[in-house]
Design a protein around this motif. Structure first.
Motif, short mmCIF file in Angstrom:
data_model
loop_
_atom_site.label_atom_id
_atom_site.label_comp_id
_atom_site.label_asym_id
_atom_site.label_seq_id
_atom_site.Cartn_x
_atom_site.Cartn_y
_atom_site.Cartn_z
N ALA A 169 106.07 6.04 19.22
CA ALA A 169 106.08 5.31 20.49
C ALA A 169 105.35 3.97 20.35
CB ALA A 169 105.45 6.15 21.59
N VAL A 170 104.21 3.98 19.67
CA VAL A 170 103.47 2.73 19.47
C VAL A 170 104.27 1.76 18.61
CG1 VAL A 170 101.41 1.77 18.37
CG2 VAL A 170 101.22 3.78 19.82
N ALA A 171 104.89 2.25 17.55
CA ALA A 171 105.73 1.38 16.72
C ALA A 171 106.92 0.86 17.51
CB ALA A 171 106.21 2.15 15.48
N GLY A 172 107.51 1.71 18.36
CA GLY A 172 108.63 1.28 19.18
C GLY A 172 108.24 0.20 20.16
N ILE A 173 107.05 0.32 20.75
CA ILE A 173 106.58 -0.72 21.66
C ILE A 173 106.37 -2.03 20.91
CG2 ILE A 173 104.64 -1.43 23.10
CD1 ILE A 173 104.41 1.48 24.00
N ILE A 226 108.77 -7.63 20.06
CA ILE A 226 109.54 -8.64 19.33
C ILE A 226 110.88 -8.87 20.02
CG2 ILE A 226 110.69 -9.17 17.14
CD1 ILE A 226 108.39 -7.55 15.80
N LEU A 227 111.54 -7.79 20.41
CA LEU A 227 112.80 -7.90 21.15
C LEU A 227 112.59 -8.64 22.46
CD1 LEU A 227 115.80 -7.11 21.50
CD2 LEU A 227 114.98 -5.01 22.60
N ALA A 228 111.46 -8.37 23.13
CA ALA A 228 111.17 -9.03 24.40
C ALA A 228 111.04 -10.54 24.23
CB ALA A 228 109.88 -8.47 25.00
N LEU A 229 110.46 -10.98 23.12
CA LEU A 229 110.37 -12.41 22.87
C LEU A 229 111.73 -13.03 22.62
CD1 LEU A 229 107.24 -12.55 20.56
CD2 LEU A 229 107.42 -13.36 22.92
N PHE A 259 110.41 -9.23 29.10
CA PHE A 259 109.30 -8.42 28.59
C PHE A 259 109.47 -6.95 28.94
CE2 PHE A 259 105.08 -6.54 29.10
CZ PHE A 259 104.60 -6.70 27.82
N VAL A 260 109.79 -6.65 30.19
CA VAL A 260 109.87 -5.26 30.63
C VAL A 260 110.99 -4.53 29.89
CG1 VAL A 260 110.30 -3.76 32.61
CG2 VAL A 260 108.90 -5.79 32.89
N PHE A 261 112.15 -5.16 29.77
CA PHE A 261 113.26 -4.54 29.05
C PHE A 261 112.88 -4.26 27.61
CE2 PHE A 261 116.85 -5.18 26.14
CZ PHE A 261 117.62 -4.10 26.50
N GLY A 262 112.28 -5.21 26.94
CA GLY A 262 111.92 -5.02 25.54
C GLY A 262 110.94 -3.90 25.32
N VAL A 263 109.89 -3.85 26.15
CA VAL A 263 108.87 -2.82 25.98
C VAL A 263 109.43 -1.44 26.34
CG1 VAL A 263 106.66 -2.00 26.83
CG2 VAL A 263 106.95 -4.40 26.28
N LEU A 264 110.17 -1.34 27.43
CA LEU A 264 110.74 -0.04 27.80
C LEU A 264 111.77 0.43 26.78
CD1 LEU A 264 111.13 -0.29 31.67
CD2 LEU A 264 109.48 1.04 30.36
N PHE A 265 112.60 -0.47 26.29
CA PHE A 265 113.58 -0.12 25.27
C PHE A 265 112.89 0.37 24.01
CE2 PHE A 265 116.57 -1.22 21.83
CZ PHE A 265 117.69 -0.55 22.28
#
Length: 60
Positions: free
Chosen positions: A20-24, A29-32, A37-43
């Motif tokens: 989960a930490v690695a995914g966040i 990076i995806l959020a940038l 931001f919300v989509f990237g972190v939740l994804f």
């Protein structure tokens, strides 16, 4: 697994937490990249937890 572990006894929680930490982190990076931001972190969180649960299942 013992009888006292309950229905989620097969889940290896440290693996789920690390994934989960690695995914966040990857999600940030995806959020940038996508400027959301919300989509990237939740994804990233969902993918990390899914990977951790799948990895735990294959190890048990």
């Amino acid at each position: 697994m013992t009888d006292d572990d309950g229905p989620l006894g097969w889940v290896h929680w440290p693996t789920v937490l690390k994934a989960a930490v690695a995914g966040i982190g990857i999600g940030m990076i995806l959020a940038l990249v996508v400027q959301d931001f919300v989509f990237g972190v939740l994804f990233g969180l969902v993918n990390g937890v899914a990977f951790g649960i799948g990895r735990s299942y294959t190890r048990s």
